[in-house]
Design a protein around this motif. Structure first.
Motif, PDB file in Angstrom:
ATOM      1  N   ALA A 224       0.818  -1.223   0.000  1.00  0.00           N
ATOM      2  CA  ALA A 224       0.000   0.000   0.000  1.00  0.00           C
ATOM      3  C   ALA A 224       0.847   1.266   0.000  1.00  0.00           C
ATOM      4  O   ALA A 224       0.490   2.250  -0.652  1.00  0.00           O
ATOM      5  N   LEU A 225       1.988   1.241   0.709  1.00  0.00           N
ATOM      6  CA  LEU A 225       2.781   2.454   0.896  1.00  0.00           C
ATOM      7  C   LEU A 225       3.930   2.591  -0.098  1.00  0.00           C
ATOM      8  O   LEU A 225       4.463   3.688  -0.277  1.00  0.00           O
ATOM      9  N   ASP A 226       4.342   1.492  -0.711  1.00  0.00           N
ATOM     10  CA  ASP A 226       5.455   1.501  -1.669  1.00  0.00           C
ATOM     11  C   ASP A 226       6.670   2.256  -1.096  1.00  0.00           C
ATOM     12  O   ASP A 226       7.131   3.247  -1.675  1.00  0.00           O
ATOM     13  N   PRO A 227       7.215   1.803   0.043  1.00  0.00           N
ATOM     14  CA  PRO A 227       8.346   2.511   0.655  1.00  0.00           C
ATOM     15  C   PRO A 227       9.623   2.331  -0.172  1.00  0.00           C
ATOM     16  O   PRO A 227       9.711   1.449  -1.035  1.00  0.00           O
ATOM     17  N   ASP A 228      10.617   3.172   0.106  1.00  0.00           N
ATOM     18  CA  ASP A 228      11.926   3.029  -0.531  1.00  0.00           C
ATOM     19  C   ASP A 228      12.750   1.943   0.153  1.00  0.00           C
ATOM     20  O   ASP A 228      13.590   1.294  -0.486  1.00  0.00           O
ATOM     21  N   LEU A 229      12.530   1.778   1.458  1.00  0.00           N
ATOM     22  CA  LEU A 229      13.358   0.890   2.272  1.00  0.00           C
ATOM     23  C   LEU A 229      12.475   0.223   3.316  1.00  0.00           C
ATOM     24  O   LEU A 229      11.637   0.875   3.945  1.00  0.00           O
ATOM     25  N   ILE A 230      12.674  -1.092   3.491  1.00  0.00           N
ATOM     26  CA  ILE A 230      11.953  -1.842   4.524  1.00  0.00           C
ATOM     27  C   ILE A 230      12.974  -2.406   5.501  1.00  0.00           C
ATOM     28  O   ILE A 230      13.955  -3.052   5.089  1.00  0.00           O
ATOM     29  N   LEU A 231      12.741  -2.155   6.802  1.00  0.00           N
ATOM     30  CA  LEU A 231      13.559  -2.744   7.859  1.00  0.00           C
ATOM     31  C   LEU A 231      12.744  -3.868   8.485  1.00  0.00           C
ATOM     32  O   LEU A 231      11.682  -3.626   9.074  1.00  0.00           O
ATOM     33  N   LEU A 232      13.246  -5.085   8.356  1.00  0.00           N
ATOM     34  CA  LEU A 232      12.440  -6.285   8.614  1.00  0.00           C
ATOM     35  C   LEU A 232      13.018  -7.114   9.752  1.00  0.00           C
ATOM     36  O   LEU A 232      14.193  -7.500   9.718  1.00  0.00           O
ATOM     37  N   ASP A 233      12.181  -7.417  10.756  1.00  0.00           N
ATOM     38  CA  ASP A 233      12.560  -8.339  11.827  1.00  0.00           C
ATOM     39  C   ASP A 233      12.346  -9.776  11.336  1.00  0.00           C
ATOM     40  O   ASP A 233      11.604 -10.015  10.376  1.00  0.00           O
ATOM     41  N   VAL A 234      12.998 -10.725  11.996  1.00  0.00           N
ATOM     42  CA  VAL A 234      12.860 -12.128  11.608  1.00  0.00           C
ATOM     43  C   VAL A 234      11.756 -12.815  12.403  1.00  0.00           C
ATOM     44  O   VAL A 234      10.875 -13.471  11.839  1.00  0.00           O
ATOM     45  N   HIS A 235      11.788 -12.682  13.722  1.00  0.00           N
ATOM     46  CA  HIS A 235      10.828 -13.390  14.576  1.00  0.00           C
ATOM     47  C   HIS A 235       9.587 -12.521  14.773  1.00  0.00           C
ATOM     48  O   HIS A 235       9.588 -11.553  15.532  1.00  0.00           O
ATOM     49  N   LEU A 236       8.519 -12.878  14.079  1.00  0.00           N
ATOM     50  CA  LEU A 236       7.268 -12.132  14.124  1.00  0.00           C
ATOM     51  C   LEU A 236       6.151 -13.053  14.601  1.00  0.00           C
ATOM     52  O   LEU A 236       6.247 -14.283  14.439  1.00  0.00           O
ATOM     53  N   PRO A 237       5.092 -12.515  15.199  1.00  0.00           N
ATOM     54  CA  PRO A 237       4.087 -13.379  15.846  1.00  0.00           C
ATOM     55  C   PRO A 237       3.355 -14.324  14.901  1.00  0.00           C
ATOM     56  O   PRO A 237       2.886 -15.382  15.338  1.00  0.00           O
ATOM     57  N   ASP A 238       3.239 -13.971  13.625  1.00  0.00           N
ATOM     58  CA  ASP A 238       2.494 -14.835  12.703  1.00  0.00           C
ATOM     59  C   ASP A 238       3.388 -15.483  11.647  1.00  0.00           C
ATOM     60  O   ASP A 238       2.877 -15.993  10.645  1.00  0.00           O
TER      61      ASP A 238
END
Length: 239
Positions: free
Chosen positions: A51-65
């Motif tokens: 939806a937001l089409d960001p330039d950069l995504i900072l992504l965690d590994v351990h997520l609840p789902d």
């Protein structure tokens, strides 16, 4: 004239609200960085990325789902080429190797310093090329080798102070200029100071990727103008 840094729109995918808030504060110390969204799960991250089409995504590994690396793989399989950096407490080698194999350009192990996060953003800016045009951008082998981290010639590293991603941006902008440009003009195109742009342009001239002309149309010292040389490689004779 100081260069204006490229604006960076960031999406955070982090399930710990305290960590997300700290990361947002660190990122937005840079006035050119704006956190446009924060997600606490894989599902939210996927929806906001689209939806937001960001330039950069900072992504965690351990997520609840689910696992953030699985989300990264999903994005790449769907053709999403947004720059993704993994920021996680997962410090095992398989996670690192899998993240890089799925196209993450950087990997930060928690806890990390604000300086290291700023370096991540600077690397992202260096990876971004000139503004897109109607025609799909093309690359020659030398530019591709730099992006892949391959030395310009057998075992020969780039000179000190020459970053391969920045060099790729400078050469791409010079190629797209369609004629001769000054270091100042080129610097404005890619967000570099005149002196920094000059240093990269001079390197391209030494490589044989660009030509240098002196323009004598004005009083005083002649202006240096640079033009991309197609079908490159190999230093110019007599340079």
């Amino acid at each position: 004239m100081s260069a204006v840094p490229l604006p960076v729109r960031v999406l955070l995918v982090e399930d710990d609200p305290r960590v997300a808030r700290i990361n947002r504060d660190l990122l937005e110390r840079d006035p050119g960085v704006h956190v446009v969204g924060s997600a606490a799960s894989c599902a939210q991250g996927d929806a906001l990325a689209r939806a937001l089409d960001p330039d950069l995504i900072l992504l965690d590994v351990h997520l609840p789902d689910g696992n953030g690396l699985g989300l990264l793989h999903h994005w790449r399989a769907a053709g999403l080429l947004t720059d993704v950096a993994v920021i996680t407490a997962a410090d095992d080698e398989p996670s690192v190797r899998l993240a890089l194999a799925h196209g993450a350009f950087d990997y930060l192990i928690k806890p990390f310093t604000g300086a290291r996060l700023a370096e991540l953003v600077a690397r992202h800016r260096a990876r971004r090329g000139p503004p897109p045009t109607d025609a799909a951008p093309r690359m020659d082998q030398a530019a591709l080798d730099r992006r892949l981290g391959v030395a310009a010639s057998a075992g020969e590293p780039l000179p000190r102070g020459i970053d391969p991603h920045t060099l790729d941006r400078v050469e791409g902008a010079l190629r797209g200029a369609g004629g001769s440009v000054s270091a100042e003009d080129l610097g404005e195109r890619v967000g570099l100071s005149r002196v920094t742009a000059w240093r990269y342009l001079e390197h391209l001239v030494r490589e044989g990727a660009a030509t240098l002309d002196h323009h004598y149309g004005h009083a005083g010292r002649p202006a240096k103008l640079y033009r991309h040389r197609n079908g490159r490689r190999g230093p110019e004779e007599g340079s």
